[in-house]
Design a protein around this motif. Structure first.
Motif, mmCIF file in Angstrom:
data_model
loop_
_atom_site.group_PDB
_atom_site.id
_atom_site.type_symbol
_atom_site.label_atom_id
_atom_site.label_comp_id
_atom_site.label_asym_id
_atom_site.label_seq_id
_atom_site.Cartn_x
_atom_site.Cartn_y
_atom_site.Cartn_z
ATOM 1 N N ALA B 105 -12.690 5.102 -14.410
ATOM 2 C CA ALA B 105 -12.934 4.975 -12.967
ATOM 3 C C ALA B 105 -11.934 4.001 -12.346
ATOM 4 O O ALA B 105 -11.396 4.250 -11.266
ATOM 5 C CB ALA B 105 -14.360 4.507 -12.720
ATOM 6 N N ALA B 106 -11.684 2.894 -13.038
ATOM 7 C CA ALA B 106 -10.734 1.897 -12.526
ATOM 8 C C ALA B 106 -9.335 2.498 -12.421
ATOM 9 O O ALA B 106 -8.627 2.264 -11.437
ATOM 10 C CB ALA B 106 -10.727 0.680 -13.442
ATOM 11 N N ILE B 108 -8.590 5.709 -12.027
ATOM 12 C CA ILE B 108 -8.589 6.690 -10.918
ATOM 13 C C ILE B 108 -8.477 5.961 -9.585
ATOM 14 O O ILE B 108 -7.699 6.345 -8.710
ATOM 15 C CB ILE B 108 -9.851 7.571 -10.973
ATOM 16 C CG1 ILE B 108 -9.783 8.496 -12.193
ATOM 17 C CG2 ILE B 108 -10.012 8.406 -9.707
ATOM 18 C CD1 ILE B 108 -11.087 9.188 -12.516
ATOM 19 N N LEU B 109 -9.263 4.885 -9.432
ATOM 20 C CA LEU B 109 -9.211 4.115 -8.181
ATOM 21 C C LEU B 109 -7.828 3.529 -7.960
ATOM 22 O O LEU B 109 -7.294 3.555 -6.852
ATOM 23 C CB LEU B 109 -10.246 2.985 -8.230
ATOM 24 C CG LEU B 109 -11.643 3.299 -7.727
ATOM 25 C CD1 LEU B 109 -12.505 2.053 -7.787
ATOM 26 C CD2 LEU B 109 -11.622 3.813 -6.294
ATOM 27 N N ARG B 115 -1.581 5.737 -4.449
ATOM 28 C CA ARG B 115 -1.079 7.027 -3.968
ATOM 29 C C ARG B 115 -1.116 7.115 -2.442
ATOM 30 O O ARG B 115 -0.355 7.835 -1.841
ATOM 31 C CB ARG B 115 -1.944 8.124 -4.582
ATOM 32 C CG ARG B 115 -1.561 9.523 -4.271
ATOM 33 C CD ARG B 115 -2.446 10.452 -5.079
ATOM 34 N NE ARG B 115 -2.395 11.816 -4.565
ATOM 35 C CZ ARG B 115 -3.276 12.331 -3.741
ATOM 36 N NH1 ARG B 115 -4.292 11.618 -3.334
ATOM 37 N NH2 ARG B 115 -3.165 13.570 -3.324
ATOM 38 N N PRO B 117 -0.587 6.581 1.399
ATOM 39 C CA PRO B 117 0.680 6.235 2.033
ATOM 40 C C PRO B 117 0.601 4.963 2.867
ATOM 41 O O PRO B 117 0.538 5.010 4.084
ATOM 42 C CB PRO B 117 0.984 7.455 2.906
ATOM 43 C CG PRO B 117 -0.355 8.005 3.247
ATOM 44 C CD PRO B 117 -1.263 7.674 2.126
ATOM 45 N N SER B 121 8.089 6.238 3.323
ATOM 46 C CA SER B 121 9.469 6.307 2.862
ATOM 47 C C SER B 121 10.093 7.518 3.553
ATOM 48 O O SER B 121 9.599 8.621 3.433
ATOM 49 C CB SER B 121 9.513 6.461 1.340
ATOM 50 O OG SER B 121 8.780 7.594 0.963
ATOM 51 N N GLY B 122 11.178 7.272 4.259
ATOM 52 C CA GLY B 122 11.837 8.361 4.978
ATOM 53 C C GLY B 122 11.166 8.622 6.309
ATOM 54 O O GLY B 122 10.191 7.953 6.682
ATOM 55 N N PRO B 123 11.693 9.585 7.044
ATOM 56 C CA PRO B 123 11.136 9.868 8.369
ATOM 57 C C PRO B 123 9.722 10.435 8.282
ATOM 58 O O PRO B 123 9.369 11.059 7.291
ATOM 59 C CB PRO B 123 12.105 10.905 8.940
ATOM 60 C CG PRO B 123 12.724 11.542 7.747
ATOM 61 C CD PRO B 123 12.768 10.510 6.674
ATOM 62 N N SER B 124 8.951 10.199 9.323
ATOM 63 C CA SER B 124 7.576 10.712 9.330
ATOM 64 C C SER B 124 7.568 12.233 9.316
ATOM 65 O O SER B 124 6.638 12.840 8.798
ATOM 66 C CB SER B 124 6.812 10.192 10.548
ATOM 67 O OG SER B 124 7.320 10.775 11.729
ATOM 68 N N ALA B 125 8.615 12.832 9.869
ATOM 69 C CA ALA B 125 8.706 14.297 9.862
ATOM 70 C C ALA B 125 10.165 14.727 9.764
ATOM 71 O O ALA B 125 11.058 14.065 10.299
ATOM 72 C CB ALA B 125 8.077 14.876 11.120
ATOM 73 N N SER B 145 9.503 2.016 12.114
ATOM 74 C CA SER B 145 8.354 2.847 11.707
ATOM 75 C C SER B 145 8.778 4.247 11.242
ATOM 76 O O SER B 145 7.954 4.976 10.708
ATOM 77 C CB SER B 145 7.368 2.961 12.875
ATOM 78 O OG SER B 145 8.040 3.446 14.021
#
Lengths: 150, 156
Positions: B105-106, B108-109, B115, B117, B121-125, B145
């Motif tokens: 469980a630890a 996975i948490l 994981r 965000p 990293s990089g542009p939002s789109a 941003s």
């Protein structure tokens, strides 16, 4: 609190949090939130509901006022199209095309009346957004912030 | 009791056959049986019934599988002593299961948290394609941003 209780709490938290991570979900649904903002020089007011977005926009734009006009949330499956009504007889059609890694590929179509104004295909970061703007409206400019998460 | 000592008594003969009499009564009935034909008949009948009953009982007992009965009885006793929910609770609370499950469980948490965000990293789109009836279009990325903005001007 005993060590066993702490361990059990941790275990329970994980089990509860797991489904929200989408690990157990079948076909992925993309959550889309569209915020329509009117940027202008009329005043110096900033809507607190869009303060995070405003901070980003202020780094490139010089508008003094940012006002949230509407906000709409949708949950769309891959290939499903959602439509959002925009000011000035405009419509935004959003279709999630696929998910690749930590980005969702979206197709965006903006119509004004029956005329298609723009068609674009973008890859947006999970929990990220793209801002599409430019149309003039009531002495200011419209911005559409399209957020997604999956 | 007087009647039993001096006259024919079927009940006493039955007890005589079962060996339930005292030595004194046993001797007295033995003496009586030597001279009383009706009591001899009763004794013979009782002996015959007893033999038939014992033979049948022995046959039934020899055909019974007591190991199955024993297993079933022991299982029932165990279940009563230790019901299923108690066994599950014991298993869940035992360190054998709890510690590995909590470690998993630890992990996975940990991966779930790392994981998410928190940093972009990089542009939002990334704009893959763009077309439309516009007089101009700009694609902008904000400095810190990395917010992607498409800014277009509609044709009049």
């Amino acid at each position: 609190m005993g060590i066993k209780k702490i361990l059990l709490l941790l275990l329970t938290t994980t089990l509860l949090a797991w489904p929200t991570g989408g690990m157990w979900a079948g076909e992925p649904a993309v959550k889309i939130v569209v915020k329509t903002v009117l940027a202008s020089q009329d005043s110096t007011s900033v809507d607190p509901r869009i303060s995070a977005l405003t901070r980003k926009l202020q780094s490139v734009f010089r508008y003094s006022s940012y006002r949230l006009i509407s906000e709409e949330t949708m949950h769309l499956r891959i290939g499903e199209t959602g439509t959002v009504s925009l000011p000035g007889d405009r419509r935004l059609k959003i279709t999630p095309v696929r998910i690749t890694g930590n980005r969702a590929e979206l197709q965006l179509l903006i119509f004004k009346k029956k005329r298609q104004i723009i068609k674009t295909r973008i890859q947006v970061l999970n929990h990220g957004s793209i801002t599409v703007g430019g149309p003039e409206h009531k002495g200011g400019f419209l911005l559409f912030d399209i957020f997604n998460s999956f | 009791m007087k009647k039993a000592h001096h006259e024919c008594d079927e009940e006493l003969i039955g007890r005589y056959l079962d060996g339930e009499l005292s030595r004194k009564e046993h001797d007295r009935i033995s003496r009586h049986l030597k001279d009383c034909s009706s009591c001899q008949k009763i004794l013979q009948d009782n002996q015959a019934i007893s033999t038939v009953f014992r033979d049948n009982l022995e046959r039934e007992v020899s055909q019974t599988d007591f190991s199955v009965l024993e297993t079933r009885a022991l299982d029932q006793i165990r279940q009563k002593e230790n019901p299923w929910w108690e066994r599950i609770t014991k298993l869940f609370f035992s360190n054998k299961l709890l510690i590995p499950a909590t470690a998993l469980a630890a992990l996975i948490l940990f991966f779930a948290i790392t994981r998410s965000p928190t940093t972009i990293s990089g542009p939002s789109a990334i704009v893959e394609a763009f077309s439309g009836e516009v007089s101009s279009v700009m694609i902008i990325e904000t400095p810190k941003s990395h917010q992607t903005i498409i800014w277009y001007k509609e044709t009049s």
